[in-house]
Scaffold this active site. Structure first.
Site, PDB file in Angstrom:
ATOM      1  N   GLY A  43      15.300 -39.847   1.655  1.00  0.00           N
ATOM      2  CA  GLY A  43      15.292 -41.283   1.955  1.00  0.00           C
ATOM      3  C   GLY A  43      14.936 -42.184   0.783  1.00  0.00           C
ATOM      4  O   GLY A  43      15.516 -43.256   0.624  1.00  0.00           O
ATOM      5  N   GLU A  98       7.889 -43.789  -0.997  1.00  0.00           N
ATOM      6  CA  GLU A  98       8.539 -43.524   0.297  1.00  0.00           C
ATOM      7  C   GLU A  98       9.570 -44.609   0.596  1.00  0.00           C
ATOM      8  O   GLU A  98       9.446 -45.740   0.124  1.00  0.00           O
ATOM      9  CB  GLU A  98       7.477 -43.568   1.413  1.00  0.00           C
ATOM     10  CG  GLU A  98       6.952 -42.212   1.836  1.00  0.00           C
ATOM     11  CD  GLU A  98       7.911 -41.447   2.752  1.00  0.00           C
ATOM     12  OE1 GLU A  98       9.131 -41.681   2.704  1.00  0.00           O
ATOM     13  OE2 GLU A  98       7.422 -40.610   3.531  1.00  0.00           O
ATOM     14  N   ASP A  99      10.534 -44.273   1.429  1.00  0.00           N
ATOM     15  CA  ASP A  99      11.494 -45.285   1.875  1.00  0.00           C
ATOM     16  C   ASP A  99      10.872 -46.186   2.945  1.00  0.00           C
ATOM     17  O   ASP A  99      10.963 -47.395   2.893  1.00  0.00           O
ATOM     18  CB  ASP A  99      12.781 -44.621   2.408  1.00  0.00           C
ATOM     19  CG  ASP A  99      12.524 -43.522   3.448  1.00  0.00           C
ATOM     20  OD1 ASP A  99      11.358 -43.170   3.691  1.00  0.00           O
ATOM     21  OD2 ASP A  99      13.512 -43.019   4.019  1.00  0.00           O
ATOM     22  N   ASP A 102       6.551 -45.379   9.032  1.00  0.00           N
ATOM     23  CA  ASP A 102       6.820 -45.691  10.431  1.00  0.00           C
ATOM     24  C   ASP A 102       5.559 -45.322  11.226  1.00  0.00           C
ATOM     25  O   ASP A 102       4.618 -46.115  11.290  1.00  0.00           O
ATOM     26  CB  ASP A 102       8.059 -44.870  10.818  1.00  0.00           C
ATOM     27  CG  ASP A 102       8.579 -45.150  12.208  1.00  0.00           C
ATOM     28  OD1 ASP A 102       8.376 -46.254  12.710  1.00  0.00           O
ATOM     29  OD2 ASP A 102       9.210 -44.251  12.797  1.00  0.00           O
ATOM     30  N   LYS A 130       6.737 -50.400   8.889  1.00  0.00           N
ATOM     31  CA  LYS A 130       6.890 -50.781  10.302  1.00  0.00           C
ATOM     32  C   LYS A 130       5.528 -50.616  10.970  1.00  0.00           C
ATOM     33  O   LYS A 130       5.289 -49.623  11.658  1.00  0.00           O
ATOM     34  CB  LYS A 130       7.850 -49.789  10.973  1.00  0.00           C
ATOM     35  CG  LYS A 130       9.248 -50.243  11.205  1.00  0.00           C
ATOM     36  CD  LYS A 130       9.918 -49.306  12.199  1.00  0.00           C
ATOM     37  CE  LYS A 130      11.186 -48.737  11.666  1.00  0.00           C
ATOM     38  NZ  LYS A 130      11.850 -47.810  12.609  1.00  0.00           N
ATOM     39  N   PHE A 151      15.340 -49.576  14.385  1.00  0.00           N
ATOM     40  CA  PHE A 151      15.810 -48.454  13.579  1.00  0.00           C
ATOM     41  C   PHE A 151      16.783 -48.974  12.527  1.00  0.00           C
ATOM     42  O   PHE A 151      17.795 -49.583  12.842  1.00  0.00           O
ATOM     43  CB  PHE A 151      16.472 -47.394  14.452  1.00  0.00           C
ATOM     44  CG  PHE A 151      16.614 -46.094  13.716  1.00  0.00           C
ATOM     45  CD1 PHE A 151      15.525 -45.246  13.568  1.00  0.00           C
ATOM     46  CD2 PHE A 151      17.824 -45.741  13.130  1.00  0.00           C
ATOM     47  CE1 PHE A 151      15.637 -44.057  12.846  1.00  0.00           C
ATOM     48  CE2 PHE A 151      17.949 -44.553  12.421  1.00  0.00           C
ATOM     49  CZ  PHE A 151      16.850 -43.710  12.276  1.00  0.00           C
ATOM     50  N   VAL A 152      16.458 -48.737  11.267  1.00  0.00           N
ATOM     51  CA  VAL A 152      17.256 -49.289  10.172  1.00  0.00           C
ATOM     52  C   VAL A 152      17.902 -48.183   9.339  1.00  0.00           C
ATOM     53  O   VAL A 152      17.376 -47.070   9.251  1.00  0.00           O
ATOM     54  CB  VAL A 152      16.399 -50.200   9.253  1.00  0.00           C
ATOM     55  CG1 VAL A 152      15.968 -51.456   9.981  1.00  0.00           C
ATOM     56  CG2 VAL A 152      15.181 -49.461   8.703  1.00  0.00           C
ATOM     57  N   ASP A 158      18.807 -43.059   6.541  1.00  0.00           N
ATOM     58  CA  ASP A 158      19.940 -42.490   7.275  1.00  0.00           C
ATOM     59  C   ASP A 158      19.744 -42.485   8.782  1.00  0.00           C
ATOM     60  O   ASP A 158      18.624 -42.641   9.284  1.00  0.00           O
ATOM     61  CB  ASP A 158      20.154 -41.039   6.842  1.00  0.00           C
ATOM     62  CG  ASP A 158      19.111 -40.088   7.473  1.00  0.00           C
ATOM     63  OD1 ASP A 158      17.897 -40.397   7.379  1.00  0.00           O
ATOM     64  OD2 ASP A 158      19.507 -39.082   8.070  1.00  0.00           O
ATOM     65  N   ARG A 164      23.365 -43.671   4.250  1.00  0.00           N
ATOM     66  CA  ARG A 164      22.446 -43.778   3.107  1.00  0.00           C
ATOM     67  C   ARG A 164      23.037 -44.592   1.963  1.00  0.00           C
ATOM     68  O   ARG A 164      22.321 -45.188   1.178  1.00  0.00           O
ATOM     69  CB  ARG A 164      22.125 -42.376   2.558  1.00  0.00           C
ATOM     70  CG  ARG A 164      21.280 -41.503   3.469  1.00  0.00           C
ATOM     71  CD  ARG A 164      20.763 -40.310   2.674  1.00  0.00           C
ATOM     72  NE  ARG A 164      20.325 -39.207   3.505  1.00  0.00           N
ATOM     73  CZ  ARG A 164      19.112 -39.085   4.037  1.00  0.00           C
ATOM     74  NH1 ARG A 164      18.213 -40.022   3.846  1.00  0.00           N
ATOM     75  NH2 ARG A 164      18.797 -38.029   4.765  1.00  0.00           N
TER      76      ARG A 164
HETATM   77  P1  IMP Z   1       6.782 -41.464   9.797  1.00  0.00           P
HETATM   78  O1  IMP Z   1       6.202 -40.105   9.576  1.00  0.00           O
HETATM   79  O2  IMP Z   1       6.945 -41.772  11.258  1.00  0.00           O
HETATM   80  O3  IMP Z   1       6.057 -42.578   9.089  1.00  0.00           O
HETATM   81  O4  IMP Z   1       8.278 -41.434   9.314  1.00  0.00           O
HETATM   82  C1  IMP Z   1       8.651 -41.322   8.043  1.00  0.00           C
HETATM   83  C2  IMP Z   1      10.108 -40.927   7.939  1.00  0.00           C
HETATM   84  O5  IMP Z   1      10.883 -41.143   9.142  1.00  0.00           O
HETATM   85  C3  IMP Z   1      10.743 -41.793   6.894  1.00  0.00           C
HETATM   86  O6  IMP Z   1      10.526 -41.278   5.603  1.00  0.00           O
HETATM   87  C4  IMP Z   1      12.198 -41.796   7.325  1.00  0.00           C
HETATM   88  O7  IMP Z   1      12.860 -40.678   6.780  1.00  0.00           O
HETATM   89  C5  IMP Z   1      12.147 -41.667   8.829  1.00  0.00           C
HETATM   90  N1  IMP Z   1      12.305 -42.991   9.471  1.00  0.00           N
HETATM   91  C6  IMP Z   1      11.367 -43.704  10.124  1.00  0.00           C
HETATM   92  N2  IMP Z   1      11.859 -44.873  10.579  1.00  0.00           N
HETATM   93  C7  IMP Z   1      13.160 -44.893  10.198  1.00  0.00           C
HETATM   94  C8  IMP Z   1      14.220 -45.873  10.357  1.00  0.00           C
HETATM   95  O8  IMP Z   1      14.095 -46.971  10.931  1.00  0.00           O
HETATM   96  N3  IMP Z   1      15.411 -45.518   9.808  1.00  0.00           N
HETATM   97  C9  IMP Z   1      15.615 -44.351   9.150  1.00  0.00           C
HETATM   98  N4  IMP Z   1      14.661 -43.435   8.970  1.00  0.00           N
HETATM   99  C10 IMP Z   1      13.443 -43.700   9.497  1.00  0.00           C
END
Ligand code: IMP
Length: 183
Positions: A43, A98-99, A102, A130, A151-152, A158, A164
């Site tokens: 990402g 990080e991208d 969440d 987020k 969701f983006v 992706d 991507r």
């Molecule tokens: P977390 O562990 O929930 O913070 O999620 C991290 C990973 O989930 C990110 O590095 C993304 O790869 C994926 N992710 C979370 N939200 C999104 C979204 O809105 N679009 C795409 N990928 C997401």
């Protein structure tokens, strides 16, 4: 691909301006330090490529790849390292890139894991945050954009490995992932 979008959340121009700004801040904060930027694949790949070029101090970079157990658009918090760093980070100034943050579960796992390797410092930079979805408390030191709970995709992000390569960041129409999730 664009017809799968509900709306454009961030344009290419907005992203470019923000990445430049982040690069300048990071350059100031790490002036006179040896910076190692660690991008999280896949990402953060596009963001990382632009960010390292907007930093104007010497920088090294490396990558990690992780997979989170769970469905395509939900994180479970159980993280597996698919590709580890190629070098020791002991005594290094590490910036994790990080991208998107969440739930924060992936970042929390990575921070705990990297901290055990005794870096001189460990900070985090994300393009998107987020906060509404946070389950784990994590410190984001550099954040590009705070976005709502949608969701983006695009600019590295992706859905099922697609989108991507889009230059803008789009909100995906919910029926796209709801439909595919039921298959
Ligand atoms: P977390 O562990 O929930 O913070 O999620 C991290 C990973 O989930 C990110 O590095 C993304 O790869 C994926 N992710 C979370 N939200 C999104 C979204 O809105 N679009 C795409 N990928 C997401």
């Amino acid at each position: 691909m664009r017809s799968d979008a509900e709306k454009i959340l961030l344009t290419e121009e907005e992203i470019t301006a923000k990445v430049l700004q982040l690069g300048q801040t990071i350059s100031t904060d790490y002036a006179n330090k040896e910076l190692l930027m660690v991008g999280i694949l896949k990402g953060a790949m596009i963001f990382m490529a632009d960010l390292v070029r907007s930093v104007n101090i010497p920088v090294e970079f490396d990558f990690m790849a992780v997979s989170s157990y769970g469905s395509a658009n939900k994180s479970s918090g159980v993280v597996r390292i698919l590709k580890d760093l190629e070098q020791s980070i002991e005594g290094r100034h590490v910036l994790l890139v990080e991208d998107i943050v969440d739930t924060g579960l992936t970042l929390k796992y990575l921070l705990e894991n990297l901290q055990t390797r005794e870096p001189a410092s460990l900070r985090t930079c994300t393009l998107l945050d987020k906060p509404e979805r946070r389950q784990a408390e994590v410190t984001v030191n550099y954040n590009g954009f705070t976005i709502p709970d949608e969701f983006v995709v695009g600019y590295g992000l992706d859905y099922n490995e697609k989108y991507r390569n889009l230059k803008d960041i789009l909100v995906l129409r919910p029926e796209i992932y709801q439909k595919q999730g039921e298959e």
